[in-house]
Design an enzyme around this catalytic site. Structure first.
Site, PDB file in Angstrom:
ATOM      1  N   THR A 388      71.122 144.344 -38.475  1.00 35.97           N
ATOM      2  CA  THR A 388      71.211 144.989 -37.167  1.00 35.97           C
ATOM      3  C   THR A 388      72.071 146.197 -37.459  1.00 35.97           C
ATOM      4  O   THR A 388      72.506 146.374 -38.592  1.00 35.97           O
ATOM      5  CB  THR A 388      71.898 144.023 -36.181  1.00 35.97           C
ATOM      6  OG1 THR A 388      71.007 142.944 -35.933  1.00 35.97           O
ATOM      7  CG2 THR A 388      72.276 144.643 -34.852  1.00 35.97           C
ATOM      8  N   THR A 406      69.032 146.539 -32.520  1.00 36.39           N
ATOM      9  CA  THR A 406      68.450 145.737 -33.590  1.00 36.39           C
ATOM     10  C   THR A 406      66.948 145.562 -33.422  1.00 36.39           C
ATOM     11  O   THR A 406      66.427 145.742 -32.316  1.00 36.39           O
ATOM     12  CB  THR A 406      69.111 144.328 -33.600  1.00 36.39           C
ATOM     13  OG1 THR A 406      68.667 143.588 -34.728  1.00 36.39           O
ATOM     14  CG2 THR A 406      68.784 143.531 -32.341  1.00 36.39           C
ATOM     15  N   ASN A 408      66.150 142.638 -34.950  1.00 33.00           N
ATOM     16  CA  ASN A 408      66.460 141.274 -35.388  1.00 33.00           C
ATOM     17  C   ASN A 408      66.536 141.207 -36.916  1.00 33.00           C
ATOM     18  O   ASN A 408      67.546 141.557 -37.482  1.00 33.00           O
ATOM     19  CB  ASN A 408      65.509 140.236 -34.798  1.00 33.00           C
ATOM     20  CG  ASN A 408      66.081 138.825 -34.925  1.00 33.00           C
ATOM     21  OD1 ASN A 408      67.291 138.668 -35.060  1.00 33.00           O
ATOM     22  ND2 ASN A 408      65.254 137.810 -34.893  1.00 33.00           N
ATOM     23  N   SER A 459      71.376 136.931 -26.981  1.00 30.08           N
ATOM     24  CA  SER A 459      71.828 137.702 -28.131  1.00 30.08           C
ATOM     25  C   SER A 459      73.268 137.347 -28.470  1.00 30.08           C
ATOM     26  O   SER A 459      73.992 136.771 -27.654  1.00 30.08           O
ATOM     27  CB  SER A 459      71.746 139.196 -27.780  1.00 30.08           C
ATOM     28  OG  SER A 459      72.310 139.978 -28.801  1.00 30.08           O
TER      29      SER A 459
END
Ligand code: DON
Length: 576
Positions: A388, A406, A408, A459
């Site tokens: 990220t 990000t 991921n 998140s």
């Protein structure tokens, strides 16, 4: 371990040296890969990002009269070009903006959303088992991207540049290309198998004959340049309703993806109040749900405030013990309670209250680790290496920006939108595919984070701004999946409890506990004596790869200090 008592930012050269001594492998790796991080001091502002080109662009924006938000948005788009493994327009994130003048600290939530056709069991097989391949490496792994809308909203609210001006450096870098740094070449080499499966990804990231780009060569992205130009010409909605949206919808339709043109057209970023807490007289602002970061950094700080951490010492066994005990309890709550507050009730006030922290602190035995299964139950899973990116920027107008975004995994789903030149995220893996089944970071979730149409997946990203007497003081955050919250926590503690300058605060070795697996994960650099003492208290200690990349800025007495994380060889903090 050397106790660093130097005041923030002063004698940076010496501290950089101490850092190098305390992190030999990481620092040496950075040097081998082409060292480019510079501990920096500025009089008018500072930009710390994970790529030296983005830091330079952000600094130049401020030098030319732009503010920190202009610089942040411009850097955000530039990173989408120079660091495609995590910089993005195909993903999402969170931005905190602190405006000293008004006293406002706002959060822009531009996290991806599940498509309208998403459903709870979409990543399960006929036996009801979670299939990680589906949530990570297919077109359905992608949530509806939020980055373009989020960055444009920030610019609209606080910036002075037009979107076209903020996109110009990114367009130039995509069109004319840039010199490939070793880290970029190495990343593409390591991801070759995954990226090469898709024609469009192969065409963007490898040479025509399929061979690798090498460091020092020029890397150009004409499709991405064209996409960015369309956004510059028609505004952010082009991504959601124009040709770019069409290309994404076509890509999805071709591969049975659930995301539609309607999902893209419906996407909007959301303004939220950040979570607010206090730590030893400082005000801490960090990201609210759908991130768990703010809730748990405040919760852990509340627990740790009850100990004299400064006196207990940096990374001493006693300090690591209480930190790990606080971390375990916070991550157990994360699994149970955290999710998108547009869909579920999250007991935020309770989690971040001092009274609850007192209760949790009372459970902590100073001489003995509480086994995680005595806190709650679950199935541990090994960690994966991922990516990220975080950047921190501040100016002398009193604006500070803390941004983490990000796709991921490194390179997200690995799937480039054909004709549009950018990678799609695989953020859907951050939902719990099945209650109790861990995601790629070993994080467990339940109903609060189950898949629902249009919901945002939970998140850990923790963009954070610490204020002191109403003034912006420390701007920080990090990548690192589940380790983000604890990495950010430690930068805050290193500055406030251990009196480190910001470069040391981001550089020194870190630890992490996430409840499950029941182990303290440590970086290289914790002494064997300390490890022995922790093991004697009943902890399992596991040394693994470096964690996070906490590009940070500290402001003190009108000076701006940058902490570029040596864990990324392209990191750079540049002042003006
Ligand atoms: O939002 C999250 O918590 C994760 N998708 C972040 C992934 C990440 O940090 C990967 N990198 N280092």
């Amino acid at each position: 371990m050397i106790r660093l008592t130097l005041r923030h930012g002063r004698r940076l050269a010496l501290c950089a040296l101490l850092t190098t001594l305390s992190l030999p492998a990481i620092a040496q790796q950075a040097i081998l890969e082409g060292e480019r991080f510079h501990p920096q001091e500025g009089q008018h502002g500072m930009a710390a990002t994970s790529h030296y080109l983005a830091s330079k662009i952000a600094r130049d924006v401020m030098q030319d009269g732009g503010n920190a938000v202009d610089a942040a948005v411009t850097a955000g788009f530039a990173l989408a070009v120079t660091q495609p493994r995590s910089g993005n327009i195909g993903g999402g994130g969170f931005m905190l903006i602190s405006d000293e003048e008004s006293g406002d600290v706002i959060a822009i939530d531009y996290r991806e959303k599940a498509p309208a056709a998403a459903y709870e069991t979409m990543f399960q097989n006929d036996q009801g088992e979670a299939v990680s391949e589906l949530s990570r490496y297919t077109h359905n792994a992608s949530g509806v991207p939020g980055t373009v809308a989020g960055l444009a909203l920030a610019l609209d609210k606080y910036g002075t540049l037009s979107l076209a001006e903020a996109l110009a450096p990114a367009i130039r870098l995509a069109e004319e290309g840039f010199e490939i740094p070793p880290r970029f070449a190495n990343g593409l080499r390591d991801a070759r198998e995954r990226l090469s499966q898709w024609d469009a990804s192969r065409a963007v990231f490898y040479k025509e004959d399929g061979s690798l780009y090498t460091a020092g060569e020029t890397f150009r992205q004409p499709d991405l340049a064209a996409t960015l130009k369309r956004i510059a010409a028609h505004g952010p909605r082009e991504f959601y309703e124009g040709k770019t949206a069409e290309l994404i919808a076509q890509e999805m339709a071709k591969h049975d993806g659930l995301m539609t043109a309607e999902d893209l057209a419906a996407y909007q970023p959301t303004l939220r109040d950040p979570v607010h807490g206090t730590y030893r007289g400082y005000d801490v602002y960090a990201m609210s749900p759908p991130s768990s970061g703010g809730a748990h950094i405040v919760q852990m700080l509340n627990i740790l405030e009850g100990y004299d951490i400064g006196e207990m010492g940096f990374n001493s066994a006693r300090t690591i013990h209480v930190m790990s005990e606080a971390m375990k309890r916070a991550y157990a709550d994360r699994a149970e309670y955290l999710g998108d507050t547009d869909f579920v009730d999250v007991p935020l006030e309770g989690i971040t209250s001092k009274a609850y922290a007192d209760e949790l602190r009372e459970q902590i035995d100073m001489g003995r680790a509480t086994p995680s299964d005595a806190i709650a139950a679950g199935d541990p899973l090994p960690y994966e290496s991922n990516e990220t990116t975080h950047f921190s920027i501040a100016d002398d107008n009193g604006l500070a920006v803390s941004n983490t975004y990000t796709i991921n995994f490194s390179y997200g789903s690995g799937i480039v939108v054909d004709g549009a030149g950018f990678l799609l995220n695989n953020e859907m893996d951050d939902f719990s595919a099945k209650p109790g089944t861990p995601n790629a970071y070993g994080l467990i979730g339940g109903d609060a984070n189950k898949i629902e149409p249009n919901k945002r997946m939970l998140s850990s990203m923790t963009p954070t701004i610490v204020k002191k007497d109403g003034k912006n003081f420390l701007i920080t955050g990090s990548p690192g999946g589940s380790r983000i919250i604890t990495t950010t926590l430690q930068v805050v503690m290193n500055v406030i409890d251990h009196d480190m300058n910001v470069q040391s605060a981001v550089s020194v070795p870190r630890i992490h506990h996430q409840w499950l697996p029941d182990e303290i994960r440590i970086e290289e650099g914790i002494s064997p004596d300390t490890i022995g003492l922790l093991e004697a208290m009943g902890h399992t200690v596991s040394q693994q790869d470096a964690m996070g990349a906490a590009q940070s800025v500290l402001i003190e007495d009108g000076h701006y200090y940058g902490g570029a994380d040596p864990r990324r060889s392209t990191s750079s903090a540049l002042g003006l």
